[in-house]
Design an enzyme around this catalytic site. Structure first.
Site, PDB file in Angstrom:
ATOM      1  N   ASP A  93       0.701  -1.036  -0.136  1.00 29.45           N
ATOM      2  CA  ASP A  93      -0.199   0.308  -0.174  1.00 29.45           C
ATOM      3  C   ASP A  93       0.486   1.362  -0.341  1.00 29.45           C
ATOM      4  O   ASP A  93       1.923   1.140   0.101  1.00 29.45           O
ATOM      5  CB  ASP A  93      -0.515   0.087   1.143  1.00 29.45           C
ATOM      6  CG  ASP A  93      -2.553   1.141   1.065  1.00 29.45           C
ATOM      7  OD1 ASP A  93      -2.506   1.447  -0.009  1.00 29.45           O
ATOM      8  OD2 ASP A  93      -2.645   0.507   2.137  1.00 29.45           O
ATOM      9  N   GLU A  96       2.182   7.004  -2.825  1.00 33.10           N
ATOM     10  CA  GLU A  96       2.286   8.341  -2.870  1.00 33.10           C
ATOM     11  C   GLU A  96       2.254   9.517  -2.655  1.00 33.10           C
ATOM     12  O   GLU A  96       2.473  10.401  -3.219  1.00 33.10           O
ATOM     13  CB  GLU A  96       0.948   8.411  -3.797  1.00 33.10           C
ATOM     14  CG  GLU A  96      -0.220   8.766  -3.323  1.00 33.10           C
ATOM     15  CD  GLU A  96      -0.706   6.806  -2.285  1.00 33.10           C
ATOM     16  OE1 GLU A  96      -0.962   7.758  -0.939  1.00 33.10           O
ATOM     17  OE2 GLU A  96       0.163   6.357  -2.255  1.00 33.10           O
ATOM     18  N   ASP A 163      -8.915   3.703  -2.886  1.00 35.59           N
ATOM     19  CA  ASP A 163     -10.301   3.570  -2.022  1.00 35.59           C
ATOM     20  C   ASP A 163     -11.128   3.775  -2.929  1.00 35.59           C
ATOM     21  O   ASP A 163     -11.491   4.855  -2.270  1.00 35.59           O
ATOM     22  CB  ASP A 163      -9.541   3.841  -0.748  1.00 35.59           C
ATOM     23  CG  ASP A 163      -8.378   3.418  -0.038  1.00 35.59           C
ATOM     24  OD1 ASP A 163      -8.259   2.594  -0.119  1.00 35.59           O
ATOM     25  OD2 ASP A 163      -7.674   3.894   0.826  1.00 35.59           O
TER      26      ASP A 163
END
Length: 383
Positions: A93, A96, A163
């Site tokens: 995950d 960024e 998400d």
């Protein structure tokens, strides 16, 4: 738990990211990774030379500085500990969020490094996988990522779209998941998918987003035709409908897991084709019908799986019919999977019934791929 599931031939995936949280207030800590990284001096620094603490939901984290020569080797030890416990995959995950005023070991411009960071993050994970698999030729690992830049598909084995809200909306819901799937596909990200049901729920007095059962079921139908069929409880599991909520949700999940399995033979072909030519598994219609102007106007309404399967998912609340466009450009007929009805006309829109459990899915009539898919559906008792 991993041993028990392994005995049933079920492999376990887990989670990791490059952000480390201070554990001062936590009890029963096995390893204090933040302190280890801080002592090794492998955390991204702020302008004062200390660890750059980046806001992350409700707490602050330090980010690993992968431009430091010791960072990758240290993190691979963490991955090694996971697979030693029997884990065979993970969500890699984040990646960024490198601050654009950070200070890196390499001394490079942090704005440029902001885009490069997810590529390095993917490369570290990929290097570990390849090193591990070389010593175990009969086993394999997989990881999937949400962050990316130009070279990320070179390193990551799989992506997911981040998400989405648990909603029907086009800007950040189930419709946006299709837009992201198709736009990423023509941008080099051939293997992509979304969380079944979306992720972000909101429970405020005057502002609520909670996953309804209908949304969950329709998202199952959609993702049965993407590269990966994977659920997620979301950020607020208790207020979201889940695949295990009741017999209806569980049965629906089982049904579409079988449908997903029914085109596995074709998925393997498409994955091979993607690795050789870059074509995505899920495709916007204009890739195969470039001269059809109406096909160019489609956003999320329908898509192709390879060239042989046409999918028009239900993406609106309370709807049991969808408008399907049959493109111009090839002399073939589309066969409705559930009824066998043939659609001969090209360049026309047709309303098609799509009750829960029977989304609008078509195969090319006479296609070997299509016939094998239908045969598998019959074998799995879903047709």
């Amino acid at each position: 738990m991993i041993e028990d599931l392994s005995a049933q031939k079920i492999k376990v995936m887990t989670y990791c990211n490059p952000c480390l949280a201070p554990m001062d207030e936590k009890k029963n800590v096995g390893r204090h990774l933040f302190e280890e990284a801080k002592k090794l001096d492998i955390l991204v620094k702020d302008k004062n030379g200390g660890p750059y603490m980046v806001p992350n939901t409700a707490f602050d984290v330090g980010m690993l500085d992968f431009t430091h020569p010791k960072a990758a080797a240290w993190f691979k030890q963490i991955l090694q500990a996971m697979v030693d416990d029997g884990v065979r995959g993970w969500m890699a995950d984040f990646g960024e969020g490198l601050p654009v005023d950070a200070c890196l070991y390499s001394g490079e411009d942090p704005i440029t490094a902001h885009n490069r960071y997810p590529e390095i993050w993917a490369r570290v994970n990929r290097e570990f996988v390849e090193e591990w698999e070389r010593s175990r030729p009969d086993e394999s690992l997989v990881f999937f990522m949400r962050a990316g830049f130009r070279d990320s598909p070179k390193w990551a084995s799989l992506f997911w779209e981040g998400d989405q809200m648990v909603s029907w909306q086009a800007n950040d819901g189930i419709k946006s998941a299709v837009v992201g799937l198709l736009s990423s596909g023509i941008s080099g990200y051939a293997f992509n998918h979304s969380d079944i049901g979306g992720y972000c729920a909101v429970s405020l007095p005057f502002f609520k987003y909670q996953r309804s059962e209908e949304l969950l079921l329709r998202w199952m139908e959609l993702n049965a035709f993407t590269t990966v069929f994977r659920t997620h409880e979301g950020n607020k599991p208790s207020c979201n409908s889940q695949f295990y909520s009741n017999q209806k949700t569980l049965s629906h999940f089982s049904r579409f897991a079988k449908i997903y399995k029914a085109w596995k033979f074709y998925r393997l072909q498409l994955v091979k084709e993607a690795s050789e030519k870059g074509l995505p598994v899920c495709r916007h219609l204009f890739l195969h019908y470039p001269k059809d102007e109406h096909a160019h106007e489609l956003r999320y309404e329908q898509f192709l799986v390879g060239s042989e399967i046409l999918v028009a998912p239900v993406l609106d609340k309370g709807k049991e019919v969808v408008k399907v466009y049959f493109p111009q450009g090839e002399s073939h007929v589309w066969k409705h999977v559930w009824t066998g009805k043939l659609h001969h006309k090209q360049g026309v829109e047709t309303w098609v019934e799509a009750p829960l459990g029977y989304p609008a899915i078509f195969v090319k009539d006479g296609s070997k791929i299509g016939e094998m898919f239908l045969e598998n559906l019959r074998d799995y008792n879903v047709l």
